[in-house]
Design a protein around this motif. Sequence first.
Motif, PDB file in Angstrom:
ATOM      1  N   LYS A 202       0.835  -1.204   0.000  1.00  0.00           N
ATOM      2  CA  LYS A 202       0.000   0.000   0.000  1.00  0.00           C
ATOM      3  C   LYS A 202       0.869   1.252   0.000  1.00  0.00           C
ATOM      4  O   LYS A 202       0.577   2.224  -0.722  1.00  0.00           O
ATOM      5  CB  LYS A 202      -0.920   0.000   1.223  1.00  0.00           C
ATOM      6  N   HIS A 203       1.947   1.243   0.782  1.00  0.00           N
ATOM      7  CA  HIS A 203       2.867   2.381   0.793  1.00  0.00           C
ATOM      8  C   HIS A 203       3.491   2.580  -0.591  1.00  0.00           C
ATOM      9  O   HIS A 203       3.616   3.715  -1.067  1.00  0.00           O
ATOM     10  CB  HIS A 203       3.976   2.160   1.829  1.00  0.00           C
ATOM     11  N   TYR A 208       4.071   5.609  -5.739  1.00  0.00           N
ATOM     12  CA  TYR A 208       3.923   5.734  -7.185  1.00  0.00           C
ATOM     13  C   TYR A 208       2.952   6.862  -7.539  1.00  0.00           C
ATOM     14  O   TYR A 208       3.195   7.644  -8.463  1.00  0.00           O
ATOM     15  CB  TYR A 208       3.395   4.420  -7.779  1.00  0.00           C
ATOM     16  N   GLU A 209       1.859   6.921  -6.803  1.00  0.00           N
ATOM     17  CA  GLU A 209       0.842   7.940  -7.092  1.00  0.00           C
ATOM     18  C   GLU A 209       1.394   9.342  -6.851  1.00  0.00           C
ATOM     19  O   GLU A 209       1.193  10.249  -7.656  1.00  0.00           O
ATOM     20  CB  GLU A 209      -0.391   7.697  -6.225  1.00  0.00           C
ATOM     21  N   LYS A 210       2.108   9.525  -5.737  1.00  0.00           N
ATOM     22  CA  LYS A 210       2.619  10.852  -5.394  1.00  0.00           C
ATOM     23  C   LYS A 210       3.759  11.279  -6.319  1.00  0.00           C
ATOM     24  O   LYS A 210       3.897  12.478  -6.616  1.00  0.00           O
ATOM     25  CB  LYS A 210       3.083  10.878  -3.934  1.00  0.00           C
ATOM     26  N   LEU A 211       4.570  10.326  -6.761  1.00  0.00           N
ATOM     27  CA  LEU A 211       5.671  10.645  -7.673  1.00  0.00           C
ATOM     28  C   LEU A 211       5.210  10.668  -9.134  1.00  0.00           C
ATOM     29  O   LEU A 211       5.975  11.019 -10.019  1.00  0.00           O
ATOM     30  CB  LEU A 211       6.801   9.625  -7.522  1.00  0.00           C
ATOM     31  N   TYR A 212       3.966  10.259  -9.341  1.00  0.00           N
ATOM     32  CA  TYR A 212       3.398  10.190 -10.679  1.00  0.00           C
ATOM     33  C   TYR A 212       4.219   9.282 -11.584  1.00  0.00           C
ATOM     34  O   TYR A 212       4.551   9.620 -12.714  1.00  0.00           O
ATOM     35  CB  TYR A 212       3.253  11.587 -11.294  1.00  0.00           C
ATOM     36  N   VAL A 213       4.547   8.114 -11.044  1.00  0.00           N
ATOM     37  CA  VAL A 213       5.257   7.087 -11.816  1.00  0.00           C
ATOM     38  C   VAL A 213       4.407   5.820 -11.812  1.00  0.00           C
ATOM     39  O   VAL A 213       3.421   5.722 -11.066  1.00  0.00           O
ATOM     40  CB  VAL A 213       6.654   6.797 -11.231  1.00  0.00           C
ATOM     41  N   LEU A 217      10.961   0.843 -11.245  1.00  0.00           N
ATOM     42  CA  LEU A 217      12.098   1.372 -11.995  1.00  0.00           C
ATOM     43  C   LEU A 217      11.984   2.887 -12.163  1.00  0.00           C
ATOM     44  O   LEU A 217      12.967   3.615 -11.988  1.00  0.00           O
ATOM     45  CB  LEU A 217      12.187   0.688 -13.362  1.00  0.00           C
ATOM     46  N   GLU A 218      10.789   3.373 -12.477  1.00  0.00           N
ATOM     47  CA  GLU A 218      10.602   4.817 -12.651  1.00  0.00           C
ATOM     48  C   GLU A 218      10.824   5.542 -11.328  1.00  0.00           C
ATOM     49  O   GLU A 218      11.425   6.631 -11.307  1.00  0.00           O
ATOM     50  CB  GLU A 218       9.193   5.107 -13.174  1.00  0.00           C
TER      51      GLU A 218
END
Length: 232
Positions: A202-203, A208-213, A217-218
């Motif tokens: 979940k973390h 991913y959502e906050k970094l918009y990736v 790897l991204e």
Amino acid sequence: MAIRIAVIEDNPALLQTICRNLSLFDEVSVVFTAGDGREAVRLTGLHLPDVILMDIDMPIMNGIEATLHIRGQYPAVRILMLTVFDYDDKIFAAIRAGASGYLLKDERTDQIVNAIEEVISGGAPMSPLIAYKILGLLRQESASPSPRPDEPVASPALKPSLRPEAFDLTKREVELLERLTNGLTPAQISADLFISLSTVRKHIENIYEKLYVHSKLEAIRLAEKYRWFEKS
């Protein structure tokens, strides 16, 4: 043909005023508006405006984060920061994120339109106060004494940049991202931090959502790009 622009502003009344004033000029056409940075990133992918007028202080995702994402995904889109902030750290953070210019909100609308035309032509328009601040900072740097031969010279790559906190990552999310960057698997992170595997996942989803990736790897590439976890 009118320049296709977007206006990103979280104050509805101010957003309406900006758009109304811009509608008086044939040189520009507002193709979409948004009230936060994440929506701005999403709508940019749908409409691909020529220029975005971007506020900085917004909910969900601020303008500097949004600029970073948009410039990374749609490099042809030019972004002009239009904000009340004239703080040095905000100016340089916006420029590092990829902004092509920096205007204060008290600029006349005709000056904003001129700046839009200038940035389309490859310029980097700035409000006089902002230009003055940057000039002063550059003069300070040039006036700084040169290091002695025995003093190490700092690498330009180590200059301060966007920190994880700029993306609203929590302390726990930063801890997880650091472990992902170091090559740990979710199961290893679970054991290392004494939390359940489902909590780790979940973390990671939140990261991913906050970094918009969209992948580990991204996320790792972003952390490495800004040297978040390198030892000083």
